[in-house]
Design an enzyme around this catalytic site. Structure first.
Site, PDB file in Angstrom:
ATOM      1  N   ASN A   9     -12.124  21.798  15.940  1.00  0.00           N
ATOM      2  CA  ASN A   9     -11.290  20.674  16.617  1.00  0.00           C
ATOM      3  C   ASN A   9     -10.276  21.472  17.171  1.00  0.00           C
ATOM      4  OD1 ASN A   9      -9.698  18.506  17.031  1.00  0.00           O
ATOM      5  ND2 ASN A   9      -8.986  18.159  14.884  1.00  0.00           N
ATOM      6  N   TRP A  10     -10.141  21.319  18.682  1.00  0.00           N
ATOM      7  CA  TRP A  10      -9.044  22.112  19.540  1.00  0.00           C
ATOM      8  C   TRP A  10      -7.705  21.716  19.349  1.00  0.00           C
ATOM      9  CZ3 TRP A  10     -11.860  24.299  24.552  1.00  0.00           C
ATOM     10  CH2 TRP A  10     -12.820  24.886  24.161  1.00  0.00           C
ATOM     11  N   LYS A  11      -7.770  20.069  18.836  1.00  0.00           N
ATOM     12  CA  LYS A  11      -6.543  19.409  18.884  1.00  0.00           C
ATOM     13  C   LYS A  11      -5.945  19.460  20.309  1.00  0.00           C
ATOM     14  CE  LYS A  11      -5.915  20.040  14.190  1.00  0.00           C
ATOM     15  NZ  LYS A  11      -5.242  20.298  12.841  1.00  0.00           N
ATOM     16  N   HIS A  95      -8.929  11.175  12.118  1.00  0.00           N
ATOM     17  CA  HIS A  95      -8.334  12.228  11.828  1.00  0.00           C
ATOM     18  C   HIS A  95      -6.781  11.887  11.242  1.00  0.00           C
ATOM     19  CE1 HIS A  95      -6.242  16.256  11.916  1.00  0.00           C
ATOM     20  NE2 HIS A  95      -7.367  16.797  12.094  1.00  0.00           N
ATOM     21  N   GLU A  97      -4.044  13.274  11.702  1.00  0.00           N
ATOM     22  CA  GLU A  97      -3.142  13.396  12.672  1.00  0.00           C
ATOM     23  C   GLU A  97      -2.997  11.972  13.620  1.00  0.00           C
ATOM     24  OE1 GLU A  97      -4.351  17.022  14.510  1.00  0.00           O
ATOM     25  OE2 GLU A  97      -3.468  18.005  12.623  1.00  0.00           O
ATOM     26  N   GLU A 167     -10.479  16.265   4.706  1.00  0.00           N
ATOM     27  CA  GLU A 167      -9.329  17.342   5.021  1.00  0.00           C
ATOM     28  C   GLU A 167      -7.920  16.668   4.319  1.00  0.00           C
ATOM     29  OE1 GLU A 167     -10.291  18.867   9.099  1.00  0.00           O
ATOM     30  OE2 GLU A 167      -9.153  16.981   9.458  1.00  0.00           O
ATOM     31  N   GLY A 173      -3.163  22.903   8.888  1.00  0.00           N
ATOM     32  CA  GLY A 173      -2.135  23.633   9.373  1.00  0.00           C
ATOM     33  C   GLY A 173      -1.104  24.570   8.640  1.00  0.00           C
ATOM     34  N   SER A 213      -7.135  24.595   7.041  1.00  0.00           N
ATOM     35  CA  SER A 213      -6.785  26.139   6.869  1.00  0.00           C
ATOM     36  C   SER A 213      -8.318  26.580   6.705  1.00  0.00           C
ATOM     37  CB  SER A 213      -5.532  26.376   5.757  1.00  0.00           C
ATOM     38  OG  SER A 213      -4.419  25.546   6.135  1.00  0.00           O
ATOM     39  N   GLY A 234      -9.492  23.886  12.516  1.00  0.00           N
ATOM     40  CA  GLY A 234      -8.308  23.686  13.443  1.00  0.00           C
ATOM     41  C   GLY A 234      -8.018  25.242  14.177  1.00  0.00           C
ATOM     42  N   GLY A 235      -6.840  25.424  13.636  1.00  0.00           N
ATOM     43  CA  GLY A 235      -6.017  26.766  14.126  1.00  0.00           C
ATOM     44  C   GLY A 235      -7.168  28.049  14.485  1.00  0.00           C
TER      45      GLY A 235
HETATM   46  P1  13P Z   1      -6.073  23.682  10.468  1.00  0.00           P
HETATM   47  O1  13P Z   1      -7.647  24.523  10.198  1.00  0.00           O
HETATM   48  O2  13P Z   1      -5.129  24.191  11.569  1.00  0.00           O
HETATM   49  O3  13P Z   1      -5.463  23.655   8.907  1.00  0.00           O
HETATM   50  O4  13P Z   1      -6.804  22.268  10.981  1.00  0.00           O
HETATM   51  C1  13P Z   1      -7.739  21.716  10.284  1.00  0.00           C
HETATM   52  C2  13P Z   1      -7.967  20.354  10.983  1.00  0.00           C
HETATM   53  O5  13P Z   1      -7.223  19.648  11.041  1.00  0.00           O
HETATM   54  C3  13P Z   1      -9.366  20.061  11.636  1.00  0.00           C
HETATM   55  O6  13P Z   1      -9.552  18.785  11.931  1.00  0.00           O
END
Ligand code: 13P
Length: 251
Positions: A9-11, A95, A97, A167, A173, A213, A234-235
């Site tokens: 997930n590149w966000k 998600h 977010e 999640e 994050g 994470s 994510g990251g």
């Molecule tokens: P991180 O891997 O940066 O914690 O993000 C997880 C995430 O929200 C994937 O959708």
């Protein structure tokens, strides 16, 4: 046997040229004997270009959101049909977010899941408790509530296209991953819930990803757990090297 999924997930990261660079690197370094499904979810502006780069590879394309109406006066929104037209097979929905920053409710997420399955997209349906909810012993209750509301009115046949992602909000994050035991406990609970809502075969078939994470150094221990069928990253998916290492950890 459920095939694992490693999803990135590149966000809100990577403009078009950065997207091209990242996908070229992923393609170059993809393991030859891929045992997992690999999914990339770039921002809307890169979907079409990324699709043209991956269409002859095993990598699949997903979007990060969509709206639940077919078309119309919904400024700034994107429909399921639009996502399909640029090669998306998956769409991340619910998600945390989207829930917490953009105020998406369970009801709205439910409408989006319905619209996705109706249009032949596979939703990656995200659920997860906050730190406060966990510390108050409410994690199971919150997850059950999100899942039952999110899947209201989804038939067993439609559900066969749904991927669930657990999640925990406190792990996103933050660098604080759920331990494999903590994640496994919730994943098992989700599978039991699906068994009650649908059937044991739906429960056995549904893929439940862990996100929060996930890094190259913790991926293997999480992916080793019985009920963890992949990762939503994510990251660590923003660099080809770490994303590929997580793909390798899936076997
Ligand atoms: P991180 O891997 O940066 O914690 O993000 C997880 C995430 O929200 C994937 O959708």
């Amino acid at each position: 046997m459920r095939k694992k999924i490693i999803a990135g997930n590149w966000k809100m990261n990577k403009n078009l040229s950065e997207s091209i660079n990242l996908v070229s690197e992923i393609k170059k370094n993809l393991p030859e004997n891929l045992n997992a499904d690999v999914l990339v979810c770039p921002p809307f502006t890169s979907l079409e270009t990324v699709h043209s780069m991956i269409k002859d590879t095993p990598v699949k394309l997903g979007a990060q959101n969509m709206y639940f109406e077919d078309s119309g006066a919904f400024t700034g929104e994107i429909s399921a049909n639009m996502l399909k037209s640029v090669g998306c097979e998956f769409v991340i929905l619910g998600h945390s977010e989207r829930r917490h920053i953009f105020g998406e409710s369970d009801e709205m997420i439910n409408k989006k899941i319905k619209q996705a399955v109706k249009n032949g997209l596979n939703p990656v349906f995200c659920v997860g408790e906050t730190l406060n909810e966990r510390e108050n012993g409410r994690a199971f209750e919150v997850i059950e509530d999100q899942i039952t509301k999110g899947l209201t009115g989804i038939s067993e046949d439609e559900f066969s296209n749904v991927v669930i992602a657990y999640e925990p909000v406190w792990a996103i994050g933050t660098g604080k991953t759920a331990s494999p035991e903590q994640a496994q406990e919730i994943h098992k609970f989700i599978r039991e819930l699906i068994s009650k809502m649908y059937s044991t075969s739906s429960a056995e078939n549904v893929r439940i990803l862990y996100g929060g994470s996930v890094k190259p150094n913790n991926a293997a221990s999480l992916l080793n757990e019985n009920d963890i069928d992949g990762a939503l990253v994510g990251g660590a998916c923003l660099q080809a090297e770490s994303f590929v290492q997580i793909i390798e950890a899936a076997g």
